[in-house]
Scaffold this motif. Structure first.
Motif, PDB file in Angstrom:
ATOM      1  N   ASP A  80       4.699   0.675  13.784  1.00  0.00           N
ATOM      2  CA  ASP A  80       3.702  -0.235  13.193  1.00  0.00           C
ATOM      3  C   ASP A  80       2.754  -0.795  14.251  1.00  0.00           C
ATOM      4  O   ASP A  80       1.552  -0.942  14.014  1.00  0.00           O
ATOM      5  CB  ASP A  80       4.385  -1.381  12.443  1.00  0.00           C
TER       6      ASP A  80
ATOM      7  N   ASN B 294       2.872   3.940   8.072  1.00  0.00           N
ATOM      8  CA  ASN B 294       3.613   3.351   6.939  1.00  0.00           C
ATOM      9  C   ASN B 294       3.569   1.828   7.011  1.00  0.00           C
ATOM     10  O   ASN B 294       4.441   1.146   6.472  1.00  0.00           O
ATOM     11  CB  ASN B 294       5.059   3.860   6.976  1.00  0.00           C
ATOM     12  N   ALA B 295       2.557   1.295   7.699  1.00  0.00           N
ATOM     13  CA  ALA B 295       2.534  -0.143   7.993  1.00  0.00           C
ATOM     14  C   ALA B 295       1.722  -0.934   6.964  1.00  0.00           C
ATOM     15  O   ALA B 295       0.494  -0.918   6.982  1.00  0.00           O
ATOM     16  CB  ALA B 295       1.956  -0.365   9.383  1.00  0.00           C
ATOM     17  N   GLY B 296       2.433  -1.636   6.091  1.00  0.00           N
ATOM     18  CA  GLY B 296       1.774  -2.423   5.043  1.00  0.00           C
ATOM     19  C   GLY B 296       0.853  -3.480   5.613  1.00  0.00           C
ATOM     20  O   GLY B 296      -0.309  -3.618   5.206  1.00  0.00           O
ATOM     21  N   ALA B 297       1.348  -4.266   6.556  1.00  0.00           N
ATOM     22  CA  ALA B 297       0.542  -5.366   7.113  1.00  0.00           C
ATOM     23  C   ALA B 297      -0.713  -4.808   7.773  1.00  0.00           C
ATOM     24  O   ALA B 297      -1.801  -5.368   7.627  1.00  0.00           O
ATOM     25  CB  ALA B 297       1.365  -6.172   8.119  1.00  0.00           C
TER      26      ALA B 297
ATOM     27  N   ARG C  78       2.987   1.464  -2.720  1.00  0.00           N
ATOM     28  CA  ARG C  78       2.882  -0.014  -2.738  1.00  0.00           C
ATOM     29  C   ARG C  78       1.539  -0.480  -3.303  1.00  0.00           C
ATOM     30  O   ARG C  78       0.512   0.150  -3.085  1.00  0.00           O
ATOM     31  CB  ARG C  78       3.129  -0.561  -1.314  1.00  0.00           C
TER      32      ARG C  78
ATOM     33  N   GLN D 208       0.278 -10.962   2.586  1.00  0.00           N
ATOM     34  CA  GLN D 208      -0.592 -10.197   3.495  1.00  0.00           C
ATOM     35  C   GLN D 208      -2.040 -10.173   3.002  1.00  0.00           C
ATOM     36  O   GLN D 208      -2.965 -10.063   3.808  1.00  0.00           O
ATOM     37  CB  GLN D 208      -0.068  -8.768   3.646  1.00  0.00           C
TER      38      GLN D 208
ATOM     39  N   ASP E 285      12.028 -10.728   5.563  1.00  0.00           N
ATOM     40  CA  ASP E 285      12.420  -9.493   6.250  1.00  0.00           C
ATOM     41  C   ASP E 285      13.840  -9.562   6.821  1.00  0.00           C
ATOM     42  O   ASP E 285      14.312  -8.599   7.428  1.00  0.00           O
ATOM     43  CB  ASP E 285      11.420  -9.162   7.369  1.00  0.00           C
TER      44      ASP E 285
ATOM     45  N   LYS F 195       8.150  -3.355  -1.115  1.00  0.00           N
ATOM     46  CA  LYS F 195       8.163  -3.090   0.330  1.00  0.00           C
ATOM     47  C   LYS F 195       8.265  -1.574   0.558  1.00  0.00           C
ATOM     48  O   LYS F 195       7.873  -0.804  -0.290  1.00  0.00           O
ATOM     49  CB  LYS F 195       9.330  -3.828   0.966  1.00  0.00           C
ATOM     50  N   GLU F 196       8.797  -1.158   1.710  1.00  0.00           N
ATOM     51  CA  GLU F 196       8.858   0.270   2.047  1.00  0.00           C
ATOM     52  C   GLU F 196       9.570   1.072   0.974  1.00  0.00           C
ATOM     53  O   GLU F 196       9.356   2.271   0.819  1.00  0.00           O
ATOM     54  CB  GLU F 196       9.545   0.450   3.402  1.00  0.00           C
TER      55      GLU F 196
ATOM     56  N   ARG G 200      13.457  -2.728  -2.415  1.00  0.00           N
ATOM     57  CA  ARG G 200      14.579  -3.248  -1.613  1.00  0.00           C
ATOM     58  C   ARG G 200      15.624  -3.962  -2.456  1.00  0.00           C
ATOM     59  O   ARG G 200      16.575  -4.536  -1.893  1.00  0.00           O
ATOM     60  CB  ARG G 200      14.061  -4.165  -0.492  1.00  0.00           C
TER      61      ARG G 200
ATOM     62  N   HIS H 182      13.093   1.176   7.268  1.00  0.00           N
ATOM     63  CA  HIS H 182      13.770   0.733   8.491  1.00  0.00           C
ATOM     64  C   HIS H 182      14.795  -0.365   8.232  1.00  0.00           C
ATOM     65  O   HIS H 182      15.853  -0.383   8.844  1.00  0.00           O
ATOM     66  CB  HIS H 182      12.734   0.256   9.520  1.00  0.00           C
ATOM     67  N   ARG H 183      14.489  -1.277   7.293  1.00  0.00           N
ATOM     68  CA  ARG H 183      15.437  -2.391   7.091  1.00  0.00           C
ATOM     69  C   ARG H 183      16.667  -1.953   6.290  1.00  0.00           C
ATOM     70  O   ARG H 183      17.762  -2.481   6.480  1.00  0.00           O
ATOM     71  CB  ARG H 183      14.738  -3.594   6.466  1.00  0.00           C
TER      72      ARG H 183
ATOM     73  N   LYS I 120       9.943   2.421  12.649  1.00  0.00           N
ATOM     74  CA  LYS I 120       8.795   1.673  12.107  1.00  0.00           C
ATOM     75  C   LYS I 120       8.685   0.320  12.801  1.00  0.00           C
ATOM     76  O   LYS I 120       7.598  -0.133  13.137  1.00  0.00           O
ATOM     77  CB  LYS I 120       8.956   1.498  10.597  1.00  0.00           C
TER      78      LYS I 120
HETATM   79  C1  LIG Z   1       7.815  -5.064   4.798  1.00  0.00           C
HETATM   80  C2  LIG Z   1       7.672  -4.813   6.090  1.00  0.00           C
HETATM   81  O1  LIG Z   1       6.519  -4.421   6.693  1.00  0.00           O
HETATM   82  P1  LIG Z   1       5.067  -4.091   6.127  1.00  0.00           P
HETATM   83  O2  LIG Z   1       4.846  -4.864   4.860  1.00  0.00           O
HETATM   84  O3  LIG Z   1       4.138  -4.514   7.216  1.00  0.00           O
HETATM   85  O4  LIG Z   1       5.031  -2.603   5.898  1.00  0.00           O
HETATM   86  C3  LIG Z   1       8.812  -4.992   7.019  1.00  0.00           C
HETATM   87  O5  LIG Z   1       8.599  -4.933   8.246  1.00  0.00           O
HETATM   88  O6  LIG Z   1       9.950  -5.180   6.580  1.00  0.00           O
END
Ligand SMILES: C=C(OP(=O)(O)O)C(=O)O
Ligand SMILES: O=C(O)C1=C[C@@H](OP(=O)(O)O)[C@@H](O)[C@H](O)C1
Length: 430
Positions: A48, A89-92, A120, A166, A309, A336-337, A340, A383-384, A410
């Motif tokens: 990320d 794959n970085a949402g933020a 997403r 975000q 997170d 999220k990814e 969850r 990743h989580r 990630k």
């Molecule tokens: C949700 C996450 O990141 P992002 O939304 O930036 O993809 C995360 O790091 O758990």
């Protein structure tokens, strides 16, 4: 690459926490939005972080780095026109850069992870930007997304906060650069509210003035501001560390994690209180969390939105607690990814955990006697999920295999190396 996690009774050792993902993405962005040269010390080295570096470079920032710092010469309010951006794959990163892209004539954000970020929703940000005069082509609010910007208008802006914080952060980064002053109103609700504190902190460090209401639902942002080039130091990362702390909590352990400041604005700092509430023996002083786990945990009830997170890691710890734990106010974990809640609980159940879901809750009937394990886990590109299932695997009766565990990179590429240093039996296999 898959990871075999073999049950490990004891963990012992000291680690420097990884660097914060959320501060790294923010510092890189504000450094790019400044006109001079900024230095970011101890940036996170992860996919990320790399995604944000790639985007700001493509947009015209000069980025130089060595082992311990990144030096960024920014483009101010004039990003270089570019046709395509790839946020991985970085949402933020996607959400923050989407608003900045509104300063360009036309740019497409490609869909590099159709099975994760590609699923997403970004509708709430798209609607807000459209209200500011930006034309946007999208696929039901999802990637690929083409932004046809140029001259976004400030003034009265509304954005929903019910899916992700975000979107609001993104507008807070853009609006100081606009010709007009802006007033941002957050509609409905604001999930992951605590993270906005990090955005406001970073904006203030970059010399940007923003007035925020106490409930964080209203903002006044003067236009025509300039981001100041600065030196920034990235603090340790609580969300990633949450998984290491959970691993220490479910084993016989003596583990110290450095660089976790007590007064951090990261919401996931609360995982220390969560573990304390679960009666895990620990101290938190001088930026060091010291867990002396005895494997015994007590169930509890927690508002997961306070530590978004960190929820998956705390759920993994509660799998071994005495009693029933409840993590409520967590619906936005579904966006999220992976989902969850449903996807994660599917994998926990495979490993032998007794869990239930509601639309916005995770309920865990603890099994202090341990879980069976002996199964293959699907990482769901998350990743989580990978980090949390590893925690469960350490205390299972039989090894588990986590498929595609390389997606841990990630946010925390060194996760398994760090666990190995503590004595965990974890091994990569093709
Ligand atoms: C949700 C996450 O990141 P992002 O939304 O930036 O993809 C995360 O790091 O758990
Ligand atoms: O602003 C940020 O950097 C983040 C905000 C949170 O997302 P949501 O606001 O979508 O919950 C968090 O889960 C994500 O990892 C990073």
């Amino acid at each position: 690459m898959d990871m075999i996690v073999t049950p490990t009774g004891r963990l012992k050792g000291e680690l420097q926490a990884l660097s914060s993902k959320n501060y790294t993405t923010r510092y890189l962005l504000v450094a790019a939005l400044a006109e001079g040269t900024s230095t970011i010390r101890f940036p996170a080295h992860s996919e990320d972080g790399e995604a944000m570096r790639r985007c700001i470079r493509d947009l015209g920032a000069v980025v130089e780095e060595d082992d311990e710092k990144i030096v960024v010469t920014g483009f101010g309010r004039h990003p270089r026109p570019v046709k395509e951006l790839n946020v991985g794959n970085a949402g933020a990163v996607l959400r923050f850069v989407l608003s900045i892209a509104a300063l360009l004539p036309e740019v497409t954000f490609v869909n590099a992870y159709p099975q994760s970020l590609g699923k997403r929703p970004h509708d709430d940000l798209i609607t807000a930007l459209q209200g500011m005069g930006v034309e946007i082509e999208h696929h039901n609010g999802k990637l690929p997304i083409t932004v046809k910007g140029g001259h976004p208008r400030g003034g009265k802006i509304q954005v929903s906060g019910s899916v992700s914080s975000q979107f609001l952060s993104s507008l807070l980064f853009l609006t100081p650069l606009l010709d007009e002053d802006s007033e941002i109103e957050v509609l409905h609700d604001l999930k992951s509210k605590v993270v906005i504190g990090q955005t406001l902190e970073v904006l203030a460090q970059a010399g940007i003035r923003v007035e925020a209401s106490d409930d964080l639902m209203h903002y006044r942002v003067p236009g025509r501001q300039k981001y100041r080039a600065q030196e920034y130091t990235v603090q340790g990362d609580y969300p990633g560390s949450a998984a290491v702390l959970a691993a220490a909590a479910v084993t016989q352990s003596d583990v110290k994690l450095y660089r976790l400041t007590e007064d951090s604005k990261q919401g996931e700092r609360a995982v220390v209180d969560v573990l304390r509430a679960m009666k895990v023996p620990l101290t938190h002083e001088n930026g060091i969390v010291h867990v002396q786990g005895n494997g015994r945990l007590t169930a509890g009830e927690f508002d997961g939105d306070e530590f978004t997170d960190g929820v998956l890691a705390m759920v993994a710890a509660s799998v071994f607690a005495e009693g029933t734990s409840r993590f409520y106010n967590v619906e936005n974990l579904r966006y999220k990814e992976c989902d969850r809640i449903t996807d994660y609980l599917t994998e926990l159940r495979k490993a032998g955990a007794n869990v239930e879901e509601k639309r916005d809750e995770i309920i865990v009937h603890g099994r202090p006697e341990g879980v069976e394990g002996g199964v293959e886990i699907d990482a769901h590109f998350d990743h989580r999920v990978i980090m949390a299932l590893t925690v469960v695997g350490l205390r299972a009766k039989n090894p588990i295999r986590i498929r595609d565990a390389h997606h841990v990179a990630k946010s925390y590429p060194q996760y398994f190396d760090h666990l190995k240093l503590l004595g965990a039996q974890v091994q990569w296999v093709e």
